[in-house]
Design an enzyme around this catalytic site. Sequence first.
Site, PDB file in Angstrom:
ATOM      1  N   ALA A 131       0.839  -1.211   0.000  1.00 31.03           N
ATOM      2  CA  ALA A 131       0.000   0.000   0.000  1.00 31.03           C
ATOM      3  C   ALA A 131       0.862   1.244   0.000  1.00 31.03           C
ATOM      4  CB  ALA A 131      -0.931   0.006   1.212  1.00 31.03           C
ATOM      5  N   GLY A 132       0.899   1.923  -1.149  1.00 35.21           N
ATOM      6  CA  GLY A 132       1.631   3.186  -1.269  1.00 35.21           C
ATOM      7  C   GLY A 132       0.658   4.252  -1.717  1.00 35.21           C
ATOM      8  N   ILE A 158       8.172   3.341   8.452  1.00 33.00           N
ATOM      9  CA  ILE A 158       7.511   4.227   9.411  1.00 33.00           C
ATOM     10  C   ILE A 158       8.541   5.076  10.176  1.00 33.00           C
ATOM     11  CG2 ILE A 158       5.836   4.394  11.289  1.00 33.00           C
ATOM     12  CD1 ILE A 158       4.813   3.291   8.494  1.00 33.00           C
ATOM     13  N   GLY A 340      31.875  20.096  -8.438  1.00 30.50           N
ATOM     14  CA  GLY A 340      32.820  19.210  -9.125  1.00 30.50           C
ATOM     15  C   GLY A 340      33.131  17.977  -8.286  1.00 30.50           C
ATOM     16  N   GLU A 364       4.395  12.174   1.270  1.00 26.64           N
ATOM     17  CA  GLU A 364       3.269  13.122   1.327  1.00 26.64           C
ATOM     18  C   GLU A 364       2.610  13.250  -0.055  1.00 26.64           C
ATOM     19  OE1 GLU A 364       2.335  14.566   4.392  1.00 26.64           O
ATOM     20  OE2 GLU A 364       0.592  15.274   3.282  1.00 26.64           O
ATOM     21  N   THR A 366       3.358  11.412  -4.019  1.00 28.56           N
ATOM     22  CA  THR A 366       4.425  11.581  -5.014  1.00 28.56           C
ATOM     23  C   THR A 366       4.055  12.710  -5.986  1.00 28.56           C
ATOM     24  OG1 THR A 366       3.398  10.023  -6.542  1.00 28.56           O
ATOM     25  CG2 THR A 366       4.973   9.094  -4.951  1.00 28.56           C
ATOM     26  N   GLU A 368       3.494  12.510  -9.042  1.00 27.66           N
ATOM     27  CA  GLU A 368       2.401  12.106  -9.936  1.00 27.66           C
ATOM     28  C   GLU A 368       1.054  12.287  -9.240  1.00 27.66           C
ATOM     29  OE1 GLU A 368       5.221  10.237  -9.410  1.00 27.66           O
ATOM     30  OE2 GLU A 368       6.069  10.958 -11.280  1.00 27.66           O
TER      31      GLU A 368
END
Length: 380
Positions: A131-132, A158, A340, A364, A366, A368
């Site tokens: 679950a994401g 978590i 550099g 919080e 993504t 998208e």
Amino acid sequence: MSDALLSEDERRFRDSVRAFAEKEIMPNAARWDAEERYPRQLLRRFGDLGWLGTAFPEEVGGSGGGAVMYALLCSELARGSAAIALGMYVHTALAGAAVLHLGTTAQKQAVLPRALKGEIALCWAYAEAGAGADVSTVATRARREGDFYVLDGAKLYITNSPFADVFIIVASTAPEQGLKGLSLFLVEKGTPGLAVGPHLRKLGMGASEMAEIVLQGCRVPASGLLGAEGRGFIQAMKVLSLGRVASAAFGVGLGRAAMEAATAYGRDRVQFGQPIVRHQFVRFTLADMATRLEAAWQMTLHAAGLIDAGLPFDKEASMAKLFASETCAWVCERGLHLGGAQGHMRDSAAQRYYRDCKVIEIGEGTSEIQRETIARNLGI
Ligand SMILES: Cc1cc2nc3c(=O)[nH]c(=O)nc-3n(C[C@H](O)[C@H](O)[C@H](O)COP(=O)(O)OP(=O)(O)OC[C@H]3O[C@@H](n4cnc5c(N)ncnc54)[C@H](O)[C@@H]3O)c2cc1C
């Protein structure tokens, strides 16, 4: 950054957080990152200073203020160390705010005064292996047994869980209803059936700590239900207004740190007979950094101002979070580039900023998911 329109109180507050971050956080940030530990005593310090209570009312131990103040706090702490800001934000804007908005009087009094003093630490446990972005796939179950709920499942990634005293756990009380069956539970450390797994190692944000949480027949008194059964998560998504603004503010604060480091390096580093800041490509890159960070900050303050004014903020909060997190990633990458080979070295601040920035585009919601929210608000 232009803070010209801040009030006198806001400016004073910003200056005191900035001074603390420069004195107490910046000099230790690299060490805490390498040790991969959150300096738990800092929560206590933030509590003593009244900062954890920013955006919480006085009756629960808060110090008032609103979203603009909270954005200033997140931005200045993230300039010192994004990982320190992350642990503070999970404690307050996610877990603490869930208790504030959804808790009964008894729950608020049991948790918030101690949490806002930093005496106890809180975590917010939503994510799982499966679950994401898709919240309907939460597999942790909570079934009612008399005066208890019995929780079974596992939570992943978590933040704060290794030292948390109170866990806000998202579990399904009605699996067949997906999102509409998700409830929240207040679970205390030491509750039988709750176990925190080993420390998880990350690319960045080293000084924030995270682990997996395993729930096996974890019996939580029914009084631990936070919000309405089957509605708690939806309620939380409606009231947890500070999250995206806080993330945007992290992006700006971390981006500023990266830009300041790149500028200082560019003034010192001489190539072709002059400091590299005299070369047009470097000057223009720094000018673009400043411009984009300024835009991100004004968007953040605008979204925060809408929250404080009680006006709709959904689209503006997503725009600020999206723009600030992507700006931060760009600034941190360019900052390392301007350093550099020195920027690439393990002891440079530029490489830490480069590692820290990525998660701001992921957590919080993504990038998208933010674009989806913006498009929905545009009626598309
Ligand atoms: C440092 C760190 C700290 C964290 N702390 C916490 C915490 O304290 N509590 C907690 O609950 N969680 C925490 N998380 C986990 C966080 O909640 C998740 O990472 C987040 O919800 C995204 O889920 P995911 O990582 O499973 O990505 P996924 O949802 O699997 O997404 C993978 C990719 O697919 C894209 N994607 C998914 N769906 C769509 C779609 N519909 N359209 C377009 N693209 C899509 C995503 O944008 C992403 O690029 C933390 C993560 C990190 C890295």
